[in-house]
Design a protein around this motif. Structure first.
Motif, mmCIF file in Angstrom:
data_model
loop_
_atom_site.group_PDB
_atom_site.id
_atom_site.type_symbol
_atom_site.label_atom_id
_atom_site.label_comp_id
_atom_site.label_asym_id
_atom_site.label_seq_id
_atom_site.Cartn_x
_atom_site.Cartn_y
_atom_site.Cartn_z
ATOM 1 N N PRO A 97 0.812 -1.225 0.000
ATOM 2 C CA PRO A 97 0.000 0.000 0.000
ATOM 3 C C PRO A 97 0.847 1.279 0.000
ATOM 4 C CG PRO A 97 -0.714 -1.493 1.763
ATOM 5 C CD PRO A 97 0.539 -2.056 1.168
ATOM 6 N N VAL A 98 1.986 1.246 0.656
ATOM 7 C CA VAL A 98 2.875 2.412 0.691
ATOM 8 C C VAL A 98 3.435 2.671 -0.707
ATOM 9 C CG1 VAL A 98 5.011 3.341 1.682
ATOM 10 C CG2 VAL A 98 3.433 2.022 3.118
ATOM 11 N N LYS A 99 3.860 1.616 -1.376
ATOM 12 C CA LYS A 99 4.400 1.764 -2.732
ATOM 13 C C LYS A 99 3.336 2.319 -3.677
ATOM 14 C CE LYS A 99 7.254 -2.323 -2.084
ATOM 15 N NZ LYS A 99 7.417 -3.726 -2.499
ATOM 16 N N VAL A 100 2.129 1.775 -3.593
ATOM 17 C CA VAL A 100 1.040 2.229 -4.466
ATOM 18 C C VAL A 100 0.727 3.700 -4.197
ATOM 19 C CG1 VAL A 100 -1.418 1.944 -4.989
ATOM 20 C CG2 VAL A 100 0.053 -0.071 -4.778
ATOM 21 N N PHE A 101 0.636 4.068 -2.914
ATOM 22 C CA PHE A 101 0.325 5.448 -2.560
ATOM 23 C C PHE A 101 1.373 6.412 -3.107
ATOM 24 C CE2 PHE A 101 0.955 9.096 0.245
ATOM 25 C CZ PHE A 101 -0.287 9.707 0.136
ATOM 26 N N PHE A 102 2.654 6.128 -2.860
ATOM 27 C CA PHE A 102 3.691 7.058 -3.287
ATOM 28 C C PHE A 102 3.892 7.065 -4.796
ATOM 29 C CE2 PHE A 102 4.552 7.254 1.219
ATOM 30 C CZ PHE A 102 4.799 8.606 1.386
ATOM 31 N N LEU A 103 3.723 5.921 -5.452
ATOM 32 C CA LEU A 103 3.761 5.934 -6.920
ATOM 33 C C LEU A 103 2.609 6.769 -7.461
ATOM 34 C CD1 LEU A 103 4.727 2.237 -7.728
ATOM 35 C CD2 LEU A 103 6.124 4.280 -8.175
ATOM 36 N N GLY A 104 1.444 6.652 -6.845
ATOM 37 C CA GLY A 104 0.300 7.485 -7.237
ATOM 38 C C GLY A 104 0.601 8.962 -7.059
ATOM 39 N N CYS A 105 1.243 9.315 -5.955
ATOM 40 C CA CYS A 105 1.632 10.710 -5.718
ATOM 41 C C CYS A 105 2.589 11.201 -6.797
ATOM 42 C CB CYS A 105 2.281 10.855 -4.345
ATOM 43 S SG CYS A 105 1.140 10.689 -2.958
ATOM 44 N N VAL A 106 3.547 10.369 -7.170
ATOM 45 C CA VAL A 106 4.509 10.742 -8.208
ATOM 46 C C VAL A 106 3.785 10.944 -9.542
ATOM 47 C CG1 VAL A 106 6.478 9.934 -9.576
ATOM 48 C CG2 VAL A 106 6.485 9.636 -7.090
ATOM 49 N N ILE A 107 2.857 10.061 -9.858
ATOM 50 C CA ILE A 107 2.112 10.172 -11.116
ATOM 51 C C ILE A 107 1.295 11.462 -11.142
ATOM 52 C CG2 ILE A 107 0.254 9.151 -12.495
ATOM 53 C CD1 ILE A 107 1.370 6.370 -11.480
#
Length: 116
Positions: free
Chosen positions: A74-84
């Motif tokens: 979930p942390v990876k998904v959240f931060f990748l989403g933020c980057v996108i």
């Protein structure tokens, strides 16, 4: 494994952005990278440092997710989403190049994460 390598690369990119924006903004390399005139670079140095700090937080979040292992999904998904989101916003407000340099690598990493 491929997804984690890609996430690591996205994190490294954001650490590079941190260095460029916080420390090298007003140097020949920083000005050349961002296509800045010396006067504008000097006047906007504080804003760039603030932006670099945010890029550092994005990198920290991605690295945190990697260190958590499987529990970090979930942390990876959240931060990748933020980057996108940051990359898409930057493409619309600053330079279309940001879409390819920031958002696309994060999107590829996110897709790899879901395919693994």
């Amino acid at each position: 494994m491929l997804a984690n390598i890609l996430i690591g690369l996205v994190a490294l990119l954001h650490l590079y952005f941190l260095v460029l924006e916080m420390f090298l903004w007003n140097t020949p390399l920083g000005r050349r990278t961002f296509g800045l005139e010396p006067e504008f670079a000097a006047a906007s140095r504080t804003l760039a440092a603030n932006q670099g700090l945010y890029n550092g937080f994005l990198a920290a979040g991605l690295i945190w997710g990697l260190f958590l292992g499987a529990a970090g999904l979930p942390v990876k998904v959240f931060f990748l989403g933020c980057v996108i989101v940051a990359g898409v916003f930057g493409a619309f407000t600053a330079s279309r190049k940001i879409l390819f340099v920031q958002a696309l690598p994060a999107l590829v990493a996110l897709l790899a994460l879901y395919w693994s």
